[in-house]
Scaffold this motif. Structure first.
Motif, PDB file in Angstrom:
ATOM      1  N   GLU A 178      18.539  20.104  14.810  1.00  0.00           N
ATOM      2  CA  GLU A 178      18.545  18.741  15.357  1.00  0.00           C
ATOM      3  C   GLU A 178      19.367  17.780  14.510  1.00  0.00           C
ATOM      4  O   GLU A 178      19.825  16.749  15.013  1.00  0.00           O
TER       5      GLU A 178
ATOM      6  N   LEU B 159      12.402  14.469   4.412  1.00  0.00           N
ATOM      7  CA  LEU B 159      11.085  15.097   4.472  1.00  0.00           C
ATOM      8  C   LEU B 159      10.240  14.829   3.223  1.00  0.00           C
ATOM      9  O   LEU B 159       9.041  14.611   3.317  1.00  0.00           O
TER      10      LEU B 159
ATOM     11  N   TYR C 166      22.098  15.026   5.779  1.00  0.00           N
ATOM     12  CA  TYR C 166      20.681  14.952   5.391  1.00  0.00           C
ATOM     13  C   TYR C 166      20.533  14.471   3.948  1.00  0.00           C
ATOM     14  O   TYR C 166      19.607  13.723   3.632  1.00  0.00           O
TER      15      TYR C 166
ATOM     16  N   LEU D 131       7.501  18.034   9.100  1.00  0.00           N
ATOM     17  CA  LEU D 131       8.380  18.714  10.069  1.00  0.00           C
ATOM     18  C   LEU D 131       7.863  18.476  11.487  1.00  0.00           C
ATOM     19  O   LEU D 131       6.669  18.633  11.738  1.00  0.00           O
ATOM     20  N   PRO D 132       8.739  18.125  12.405  1.00  0.00           N
ATOM     21  CA  PRO D 132       8.316  17.955  13.797  1.00  0.00           C
ATOM     22  C   PRO D 132       7.797  19.277  14.359  1.00  0.00           C
ATOM     23  O   PRO D 132       8.284  20.341  13.997  1.00  0.00           O
TER      24      PRO D 132
ATOM     25  N   ARG E 113      14.474  24.506  13.356  1.00  0.00           N
ATOM     26  CA  ARG E 113      14.645  23.582  14.495  1.00  0.00           C
ATOM     27  C   ARG E 113      15.048  22.184  13.999  1.00  0.00           C
ATOM     28  O   ARG E 113      15.905  21.528  14.585  1.00  0.00           O
ATOM     29  N   TYR E 114      14.426  21.768  12.917  1.00  0.00           N
ATOM     30  CA  TYR E 114      14.735  20.457  12.337  1.00  0.00           C
ATOM     31  C   TYR E 114      16.207  20.401  11.916  1.00  0.00           C
ATOM     32  O   TYR E 114      16.911  19.423  12.207  1.00  0.00           O
TER      33      TYR E 114
ATOM     34  N   ARG F  44      10.007  25.823  12.192  1.00  0.00           N
ATOM     35  CA  ARG F  44      10.055  24.367  12.361  1.00  0.00           C
ATOM     36  C   ARG F  44      11.191  23.781  11.530  1.00  0.00           C
ATOM     37  O   ARG F  44      11.887  22.862  11.980  1.00  0.00           O
TER      38      ARG F  44
END
Length: 182
Positions: free
Chosen positions: A122, A56, A49, A180-181, A118-119, A115
């Motif tokens: 992923e 983000l 990342y 964030l998705p 979860r991000y 969120r």
């Protein structure tokens, strides 16, 4: 200013200042074959990342640009530390130190904390600079080159200033809430 805002404004500048040290420590763990594969996946995703060009919060955004990296790295360390056998393999306590900050992140973000988690989960399926997490985990040469890149990044990192202004917390929440998705 609330007590939570005060704690965040005390912690977040330190997280930005220690980002290079934190990613270097995680890169050393990533190199350890004694660390379970599941833990290494989360670490590789979190470290990858740092190299994403579209993260983000854009890295060039003064004061906030690297704070999302610090949040992701801590969340990745927390997930890695949850893997069976990870804490025992982490002789220096890096995962425990970084994941200890996740409670503050969750408290600050509220519902967006889930969120973010979860991000970060992923990220184990993603890639950056042409290297997928799977390649970093499975290929010793790719992992070695990746760890070298992490060290080079850390060596060149200059921590930006982060002012103790509540407006920065509002901006941070707004960025994360919008990016964030769901």
């Amino acid at each position: 200013m609330t007590e939570l805002e005060t704690r965040c404004l005390d912690a977040f500048p330190q997280w930005i200042r220690s980002l290079a040290e934190d990613v270097t420590a995680l890169a050393q763990l990533l190199s350890s074959d004694s660390l379970p594969v599941d833990a290494r996946r989360f670490i590789a995703g979190g470290l990858n990342y740092v190299f994403k060009s579209l993260d983000l919060i854009p890295d060039g955004l003064e004061g906030l640009g690297y704070l999302d990296d610090a949040l992701v790295v801590r969340s990745a360390a927390h997930l890695a530390g949850s893997a069976p056998g990870a804490k025992e393999a982490d002789m220096r306590g890096v995962l425990a130190r970084l994941s200890g900050d996740v409670n503050l992140i969750s408290e600050f973000l509220g519902a967006d904390g889930e969120r973010l988690e979860r991000y970060v989960r992923e990220l184990t399926k993603g890639a950056a600079r042409g290297r997928s997490v799977a390649e970093i985990i499975d290929d010793v040469a790719v992992r070695s080159a990746f760890v070298s890149d992490v060290h080079a990044w850390a060596k060149g990192y200059n921590a930006p200033a982060f002012s103790r202004d509540e407006k920065n917390l509002v901006k941070l929440k707004a960025f994360l809430n919008s990016k964030l998705p769901s």
